[in-house]
Design a protein around this motif. Structure first.
Motif, PDB file in Angstrom:
ATOM      1  N   MET A  10       0.835  -1.202   0.000  1.00  0.00           N
ATOM      2  CA  MET A  10       0.000   0.000   0.000  1.00  0.00           C
ATOM      3  C   MET A  10       0.873   1.257   0.000  1.00  0.00           C
ATOM      4  O   MET A  10       0.484   2.293  -0.534  1.00  0.00           O
ATOM      5  N   GLY A  11       2.061   1.148   0.601  1.00  0.00           N
ATOM      6  CA  GLY A  11       2.985   2.280   0.611  1.00  0.00           C
ATOM      7  C   GLY A  11       3.430   2.667  -0.790  1.00  0.00           C
ATOM      8  O   GLY A  11       3.591   3.853  -1.097  1.00  0.00           O
ATOM      9  N   ILE A  12       3.604   1.667  -1.657  1.00  0.00           N
ATOM     10  CA  ILE A  12       3.995   1.955  -3.052  1.00  0.00           C
ATOM     11  C   ILE A  12       2.898   2.742  -3.754  1.00  0.00           C
ATOM     12  O   ILE A  12       3.161   3.739  -4.426  1.00  0.00           O
ATOM     13  N   GLY A  13       1.650   2.286  -3.609  1.00  0.00           N
ATOM     14  CA  GLY A  13       0.536   3.002  -4.233  1.00  0.00           C
ATOM     15  C   GLY A  13       0.366   4.401  -3.677  1.00  0.00           C
ATOM     16  O   GLY A  13       0.086   5.360  -4.409  1.00  0.00           O
ATOM     17  N   MET A  14       0.518   4.537  -2.357  1.00  0.00           N
ATOM     18  CA  MET A  14       0.419   5.851  -1.718  1.00  0.00           C
ATOM     19  C   MET A  14       1.513   6.783  -2.233  1.00  0.00           C
ATOM     20  O   MET A  14       1.255   7.957  -2.562  1.00  0.00           O
ATOM     21  N   ALA A  15       2.749   6.276  -2.301  1.00  0.00           N
ATOM     22  CA  ALA A  15       3.865   7.100  -2.765  1.00  0.00           C
ATOM     23  C   ALA A  15       3.650   7.578  -4.193  1.00  0.00           C
ATOM     24  O   ALA A  15       3.921   8.744  -4.523  1.00  0.00           O
ATOM     25  N   ALA A  16       3.151   6.688  -5.044  1.00  0.00           N
ATOM     26  CA  ALA A  16       2.898   7.088  -6.436  1.00  0.00           C
ATOM     27  C   ALA A  16       1.783   8.119  -6.511  1.00  0.00           C
ATOM     28  O   ALA A  16       1.814   9.026  -7.346  1.00  0.00           O
ATOM     29  N   GLY A  17       0.803   8.010  -5.604  1.00  0.00           N
ATOM     30  CA  GLY A  17      -0.328   8.937  -5.637  1.00  0.00           C
ATOM     31  C   GLY A  17      -0.009  10.325  -5.133  1.00  0.00           C
ATOM     32  O   GLY A  17      -0.612  11.306  -5.578  1.00  0.00           O
ATOM     33  N   ILE A  18       0.955  10.440  -4.194  1.00  0.00           N
ATOM     34  CA  ILE A  18       1.274  11.760  -3.623  1.00  0.00           C
ATOM     35  C   ILE A  18       2.640  12.268  -4.064  1.00  0.00           C
ATOM     36  O   ILE A  18       3.163  13.232  -3.494  1.00  0.00           O
ATOM     37  N   ASN A  19       3.249  11.606  -5.036  1.00  0.00           N
ATOM     38  CA  ASN A  19       4.546  12.028  -5.590  1.00  0.00           C
ATOM     39  C   ASN A  19       5.661  12.021  -4.542  1.00  0.00           C
ATOM     40  O   ASN A  19       6.529  12.894  -4.529  1.00  0.00           O
ATOM     41  N   ASP A  20       5.621  11.019  -3.651  1.00  0.00           N
ATOM     42  CA  ASP A  20       6.656  10.918  -2.615  1.00  0.00           C
ATOM     43  C   ASP A  20       7.684   9.873  -3.046  1.00  0.00           C
ATOM     44  O   ASP A  20       7.504   8.673  -2.817  1.00  0.00           O
ATOM     45  N   GLU A  57      10.738   9.379  -1.988  1.00  0.00           N
ATOM     46  CA  GLU A  57      11.451   8.748  -0.882  1.00  0.00           C
ATOM     47  C   GLU A  57      10.624   7.595  -0.299  1.00  0.00           C
ATOM     48  O   GLU A  57      11.154   6.525   0.006  1.00  0.00           O
ATOM     49  N   LEU A  58       9.319   7.847  -0.136  1.00  0.00           N
ATOM     50  CA  LEU A  58       8.436   6.787   0.354  1.00  0.00           C
ATOM     51  C   LEU A  58       8.376   5.630  -0.628  1.00  0.00           C
ATOM     52  O   LEU A  58       8.321   4.463  -0.234  1.00  0.00           O
ATOM     53  N   LEU A  59       8.399   5.925  -1.918  1.00  0.00           N
ATOM     54  CA  LEU A  59       8.376   4.877  -2.942  1.00  0.00           C
ATOM     55  C   LEU A  59       9.607   3.996  -2.834  1.00  0.00           C
ATOM     56  O   LEU A  59       9.505   2.760  -2.848  1.00  0.00           O
ATOM     57  N   LYS A  60      10.781   4.632  -2.709  1.00  0.00           N
ATOM     58  CA  LYS A  60      12.022   3.854  -2.590  1.00  0.00           C
ATOM     59  C   LYS A  60      12.027   3.030  -1.301  1.00  0.00           C
ATOM     60  O   LYS A  60      12.435   1.859  -1.312  1.00  0.00           O
ATOM     61  N   ARG A  61      11.552   3.625  -0.209  1.00  0.00           N
ATOM     62  CA  ARG A  61      11.523   2.905   1.069  1.00  0.00           C
ATOM     63  C   ARG A  61      10.549   1.734   1.025  1.00  0.00           C
ATOM     64  O   ARG A  61      10.839   0.636   1.528  1.00  0.00           O
ATOM     65  N   SER A  62       9.407   1.929   0.386  1.00  0.00           N
ATOM     66  CA  SER A  62       8.409   0.856   0.268  1.00  0.00           C
ATOM     67  C   SER A  62       8.937  -0.281  -0.581  1.00  0.00           C
ATOM     68  O   SER A  62       8.786  -1.464  -0.230  1.00  0.00           O
ATOM     69  N   LEU A  63       9.576   0.064  -1.710  1.00  0.00           N
ATOM     70  CA  LEU A  63      10.137  -0.972  -2.587  1.00  0.00           C
ATOM     71  C   LEU A  63      11.254  -1.738  -1.882  1.00  0.00           C
ATOM     72  O   LEU A  63      11.334  -2.971  -1.994  1.00  0.00           O
ATOM     73  N   ARG A  64      12.093  -1.010  -1.151  1.00  0.00           N
ATOM     74  CA  ARG A  64      13.201  -1.672  -0.450  1.00  0.00           C
ATOM     75  C   ARG A  64      12.671  -2.624   0.612  1.00  0.00           C
ATOM     76  O   ARG A  64      13.128  -3.767   0.727  1.00  0.00           O
ATOM     77  N   ASN A  65      11.679  -2.176   1.376  1.00  0.00           N
ATOM     78  CA  ASN A  65      11.136  -3.020   2.436  1.00  0.00           C
ATOM     79  C   ASN A  65      10.346  -4.194   1.873  1.00  0.00           C
ATOM     80  O   ASN A  65      10.372  -5.294   2.435  1.00  0.00           O
TER      81      ASN A  65
END
Length: 458
Positions: A88-98, A100-108
């Protein structure tokens, strides 16, 4: 004038209905503050410490459940699994242009997937149960239904996560979309060196992850969550470009693969309908059917047993396949020995199965016969013993007129159990005293070598 009034009234009623429906389906009703929802999802992204240990133990539980074919155990493992967070973090990051959150979600997510597959591989390397059960096999071939479950489950998950009052929807999504069992099945594929199982299971996990992320992305954009703003406009544009490119790269293949799954599911359904409706013969039965679907070839192989079906009938059946939407599908019909290279093996399996069943039936009958013989022998022994005891009892008790001895079945109504009881019937010319009766009973126990004897006096 009356007609205009009627039209205006109908239009007003229609508008009121639309407003009512809009109010009913308003996602902003009961919505948590967007920043609180973003923070809630961010907290569940990280995989370290307790989260990582919970994942490892959940993987072990799910692997055991798949190994012993226990649906309840698998469901329990999915309930305690924390895998939904980074997806869900990946989808959230893509939706809010974050970014850093996208990279952290993918890494985790990568760490979680690696740990999950490694844990399940270790388990399946050491478990003594090697057979692939139905619960495990169900995760090796994704279908269009898995795509739809992931899509709608993801929508339910992000909507529930954005509410002020959190519900049990997110654990329910984890169960419905089955994120953990495919990873355990992938570990089984590695442990048994079965590449087909590994690819199929990992592909199912990939589809679930992508469509849950896509659902999250759509809802975040629809509900207008605040996007991350950068002081440097060029950097913001670059980050948005990176996220857009990543989203397209992730979604497009999955959509294409999902489209392939749809085509395959439709073809298999049509093929099964075709076989069930057209492969009906008076003295011939369909022994088994194999379906092969790929971009290069589509084959329906039907093995028949019984009387030979004529070539004209087979030709007619093949022509009818077109009406079922089975264009460019090869229909292979094998009859008895014709064209079946493994018919001898098939017959051997059938004979083996019949032999094993007959062996079991014979063993059961032998056990019953032995039991009956034992009962008959016991009955005869007691009957002859009763004659001898009657003569001996007459010597010790001259007033004894009649005597019989037999085994009887007694049922305990409380414990609902049945046991055998030795019953003696004695008739005296005059009723014996209590002491004489007790003495007679004890003598019967010693003489018959029985712990319990029920004495009936007359």
């Amino acid at each position: 004038m009356e007609e205009k009034t009627t039209k205006r009234s109908s239009r007003n009623q229609f508008i009121r209905s639309l407003l009512y429906l809009k109010d009913r389906f308003d996602l902003h009703e009961g919505k948590e503050d967007e920043l609180a929802t973003i923070d809630y999802i961010k907290k569940n992204v990280e995989f370290k410490g307790a989260n990582l240990w919970i994942l490892i133990f959940a993987i072990f539980v799910a692997s055991i459940g798949l190994n012993v074919n226990s649906t309840a155990v698998v469901i329990g493992a999915m309930l305690i699994s924390p895998l939904m967070g980074p997806i869900m973090g990946i989808g959230m990051a893509a939706g809010i242009n974050d970014f850093e959150l996208l990279k952290r979600s993918l890494r985790n997510l990568g760490v979680a997937v690696f740990i999950a597959i490694l844990t399940s591989t270790i388990y399946f390397n050491f478990t003594p149960l090697d057979d692939a059960q139905s619960e495990l096999l169900a995760r090796t071939e994704p279908t269009i239904w898995d795509v739809l479950i992931a899509l709608f489950g993801g929508l339910a998950g992000i909507i529930a996560g954005s509410r002020k009052e959190k519900s049990n929807a997110i654990p329910g999504v984890a169960i419905a979309t089955a994120l953990m069992p495919p990873l355990c099945t992938a570990g089984y594929g590695l442990a048994t060196l079965n590449l087909y199982y590994f690819i199929g299971a990992f592909y199912l996990f990939f589809i679930n992850s992508v469509f849950i992320s896509l659902s999250t992305y759509l809802i975040v954009r629809f509900m207008k969550f605040p996007k991350r703003e950068f002081l440097d406009q060029k950097k913001e544009k670059r980050v948005q470009t990176y996220i857009t490119i990543f989203t397209i790269i992730t979604i497009v293949p999955s959509v294409y693969l999902a489209y392939g799954i749809v085509l395959r599911s439709i073809w298999e359904e049509q093929a099964k309908t075709f076989v069930s409706q057209e492969m009906i013969f008076p003295k011939t039965q369909v022994l088994n059917t194999n379906y092969t679907y790929s971009t290069e070839e589509k084959i329906i192989q039907v093995n028949l047993i019984g009387d030979q079906v004529g070539p004209e009938t087979i030709s007619t059946i093949r022509e009818k396949a077109v009406s079922f939407g089975l264009d460019n599908t090869e229909i292979k019909i094998n009859q008895n020995n014709a064209g079946i290279t493994d018919m001898n093996l098939l017959r051997s399996d059938i004979l083996k199965d019949l032999y094993e069943r007959n062996e079991q039936i014979i063993q059961d009958k032998d056990m019953r016969i032995a039991l009956l013989e034992s009962e008959v022998a016991n009955y005869g022994e007691v009957r002859y013993l009763g004659n001898d005891i009657a003569q001996e009892a007459k010597v010790n008790h001259p007033k004894l007129r009649k005597f019989t001895l037999n085994n009887s079945l007694i049922t305990d109504l409380e414990s609902e159990s049945t046991d055998t009881l030795l019953v003696a019937f004695a008739e005296f010319t005059t009723k014996p005293s209590k002491e004489e009766t007790e003495k007679f009973t004890q003598w019967l126990k010693l003489r018959t070598k029985s712990d319990t004897v029920a004495l009936i006096l007359n």
